[in-house]
Motif scaffolding. Sequence first.
Motif, PDB file in Angstrom:
ATOM      1  N   ALA A 104       0.832  -1.213   0.000  1.00 41.32           N
ATOM      2  CA  ALA A 104       0.000   0.000   0.000  1.00 41.32           C
ATOM      3  C   ALA A 104       0.863   1.259   0.000  1.00 41.32           C
ATOM      4  O   ALA A 104       0.469   2.279  -0.577  1.00 41.32           O
ATOM      5  CB  ALA A 104      -0.915  -0.011   1.222  1.00 41.32           C
ATOM      6  N   GLY A 105       2.033   1.194   0.612  1.00 44.10           N
ATOM      7  CA  GLY A 105       2.912   2.366   0.646  1.00 44.10           C
ATOM      8  C   GLY A 105       3.379   2.771  -0.736  1.00 44.10           C
ATOM      9  O   GLY A 105       3.577   3.960  -1.018  1.00 44.10           O
ATOM     10  N   VAL A 106       3.539   1.810  -1.634  1.00 48.13           N
ATOM     11  CA  VAL A 106       3.985   2.111  -3.002  1.00 48.13           C
ATOM     12  C   VAL A 106       2.799   2.394  -3.930  1.00 48.13           C
ATOM     13  O   VAL A 106       2.853   3.294  -4.762  1.00 48.13           O
ATOM     14  CB  VAL A 106       4.815   0.933  -3.565  1.00 48.13           C
ATOM     15  N   SER A 107       1.726   1.630  -3.785  1.00 52.08           N
ATOM     16  CA  SER A 107       0.624   1.700  -4.759  1.00 52.08           C
ATOM     17  C   SER A 107      -0.424   2.757  -4.436  1.00 52.08           C
ATOM     18  O   SER A 107      -1.308   3.010  -5.249  1.00 52.08           O
ATOM     19  CB  SER A 107      -0.058   0.329  -4.860  1.00 52.08           C
ATOM     20  N   SER A 108      -0.358   3.360  -3.262  1.00 47.41           N
ATOM     21  CA  SER A 108      -1.411   4.301  -2.875  1.00 47.41           C
ATOM     22  C   SER A 108      -0.811   5.614  -2.369  1.00 47.41           C
ATOM     23  O   SER A 108       0.104   5.602  -1.541  1.00 47.41           O
ATOM     24  CB  SER A 108      -2.280   3.663  -1.775  1.00 47.41           C
ATOM     25  N   ALA A 109      -1.337   6.734  -2.887  1.00 47.77           N
ATOM     26  CA  ALA A 109      -0.912   8.061  -2.414  1.00 47.77           C
ATOM     27  C   ALA A 109      -2.056   9.032  -2.682  1.00 47.77           C
ATOM     28  O   ALA A 109      -2.362   9.322  -3.834  1.00 47.77           O
ATOM     29  CB  ALA A 109       0.354   8.519  -3.126  1.00 47.77           C
ATOM     30  N   THR A 110      -2.672   9.506  -1.618  1.00 46.02           N
ATOM     31  CA  THR A 110      -3.843  10.380  -1.760  1.00 46.02           C
ATOM     32  C   THR A 110      -3.506  11.659  -2.523  1.00 46.02           C
ATOM     33  O   THR A 110      -4.315  12.153  -3.317  1.00 46.02           O
ATOM     34  CB  THR A 110      -4.377  10.738  -0.358  1.00 46.02           C
ATOM     35  N   ILE A 111      -2.314  12.178  -2.310  1.00 47.19           N
ATOM     36  CA  ILE A 111      -1.940  13.458  -2.934  1.00 47.19           C
ATOM     37  C   ILE A 111      -1.937  13.362  -4.461  1.00 47.19           C
ATOM     38  O   ILE A 111      -2.396  14.263  -5.157  1.00 47.19           O
ATOM     39  CB  ILE A 111      -0.547  13.904  -2.440  1.00 47.19           C
ATOM     40  N   LEU A 112      -1.444  12.233  -4.998  1.00 49.16           N
ATOM     41  CA  LEU A 112      -1.293  12.099  -6.453  1.00 49.16           C
ATOM     42  C   LEU A 112      -2.337  11.185  -7.077  1.00 49.16           C
ATOM     43  O   LEU A 112      -2.244  10.843  -8.257  1.00 49.16           O
ATOM     44  CB  LEU A 112       0.118  11.575  -6.763  1.00 49.16           C
ATOM     45  N   GLU A 113      -3.324  10.808  -6.306  1.00 50.67           N
ATOM     46  CA  GLU A 113      -4.353   9.897  -6.801  1.00 50.67           C
ATOM     47  C   GLU A 113      -5.343  10.634  -7.706  1.00 50.67           C
ATOM     48  O   GLU A 113      -5.939  11.630  -7.295  1.00 50.67           O
ATOM     49  CB  GLU A 113      -5.105   9.320  -5.590  1.00 50.67           C
ATOM     50  N   PRO A 114      -5.529  10.174  -8.974  1.00 48.56           N
ATOM     51  CA  PRO A 114      -6.542  10.804  -9.831  1.00 48.56           C
ATOM     52  C   PRO A 114      -7.929  10.519  -9.256  1.00 48.56           C
ATOM     53  O   PRO A 114      -8.271   9.366  -9.016  1.00 48.56           O
ATOM     54  CB  PRO A 114      -6.366  10.090 -11.177  1.00 48.56           C
ATOM     55  N   LYS A 115      -8.684  11.571  -9.012  1.00 49.54           N
ATOM     56  CA  LYS A 115      -9.979  11.393  -8.378  1.00 49.54           C
ATOM     57  C   LYS A 115     -10.950  12.435  -8.909  1.00 49.54           C
ATOM     58  O   LYS A 115     -10.590  13.619  -9.017  1.00 49.54           O
ATOM     59  CB  LYS A 115      -9.825  11.532  -6.859  1.00 49.54           C
TER      60      LYS A 115
END
Length: 535
Positions: A104-115
């Motif tokens: 999850a540390g590599v595959s998830s990042a709220t700041i850069l997540e397209p939403k």
Amino acid sequence: MMRTLNTLLVVRTSTVTNLFIYYIQKLPVMGKYVTDSIYANADLKKVISIIVFLINLLSGFVNRLVYVGLLIYLPVVGLGSDLSAEDQFKYFVHIYFLLSFVVAGVSSATILEPKREKYVAVKLMRLSPTKYMKATLVYRYVTFMVYLLPAMIIFASLLGASITESILLVASVTLWRILTEYLHLKLFDTTGMVLIKNTVIVWTVIGIGYAVAYMPLLFDLVPVTLSFLLSLPICIVLLGGGIFAVVRLSRNSNYRGAVDAATKRDDLLLDFGRMMAEAEKTSVKSKESDYALKGKHQEKIGNKVGYDYLNVLFFSRHRSLINEPVYKRMAITGAFGLVGVVVVMMLSQRSEFTAPDLGVTFPYLVFVMYLLSVGEKMSKAMFYNCDNSLLRYSFYRASASEHFRIRLIKIMSLNLRIATVLAAALTAITIVAGGEWLTKELILMWVCILSLSVFFSIHHLFMYYIFQPYTSEMNVKNPLYFVVNMCVSIASGISIVLRAPAGIFTAIIVTLTLLYLFTSLNLVRKYGSHTFRVK
């Protein structure tokens, strides 16, 4: 920040509320009583919004319970049932560390997540990117910890862990994830790289991470992750790193670049409908090289005439599109069989190993063959590459039963190949586990799997000819099509719950297949000319 957070919660709740009303309108019978005027009924929407908000909160807790329970706790107690609670907790923490910290540390990042919400708030509502990101990060990690804590206390306590250890595990992963948010942002600011969009790196980490997570359970290796993760130096490092990241993220006054990178208007991830349409176009696109027919492909045409000629020509000119999903399913099923054989060979070395009962697999075969069948994909390919044009002619619609029979034989032949590989894989696993050749259950298993492949060949093609759900805009529009498919899915689940004996189960499947074949041929002959048309 509280004002921005309140605005985001209102936008989020309103979006889900409108979607909820929209999908209620699409339901058969009930939908016609829900008119568009409900969107303007402020009082009623407030009530629905409160319900939606509460459901959203509840789903946060349920999601974490499902995550910890299904992915971490159940594999540990299932594969390590003979271990002490202390050893089970070691495996539990090891899997938790690999999945929640590393993957999850590599595959998830709220700041850069397209939403989509990010695009609406920053681009359309003109909220400050910095205020938006700070409010989002606070909400994200406060709820992350609150949702995860009950699940961790429940499942870790079942393995003998103390409340303090559960709190430490949740606090440490929360601090680590905040630190990785900061690292993702620094990587982007320094190199311009959005790591979570690099599918090669992300999926490599996911694959290796999951393999390393569960490997110790299968190979009887005792992980040292527990003593490592809960040791004082590591706790101090995580606490210091987390606090450092919180301070740096809160003092950062320029999130514009990161938000712009995640809210590009042409990013397909922001428009689910367009993303699905693009995916549909790609999935039914043929290779140019397939149109040149040489050798055996030319010989297949031979002296065929009429709809035999048309369909042979279609399947030859779209052979990559037709064969690729079949080969993929055969490869995946074969790999499953190979892994199964290796795992059973390793487990069989244990003194407590008992040969698995083949009968328990029968109820699951319906769901497995439903997933492996290529009938739906073939129907879609036939519509977009052939029928979309020909269905405008009455002579083609009038001959629906004729080309239905030709195509049914072709789809059956494709699904039977996949079914044969699956049956062979299960046979190999059974033999390696100490089973005997040519037992009654083994023969029934082959009959059941082959019958199910025929059943789903009929089902998908029959659904295509009777409900014809596809439109020229790459959409699927037919509520009955979804309802019938949902009924079949529910029937798959019921078969798992009921767990009928192998003989009775196989007899039911064979009977249903024959009945479905007879019924579909008659119904398509009778109604196909009216139902098989362009919507």
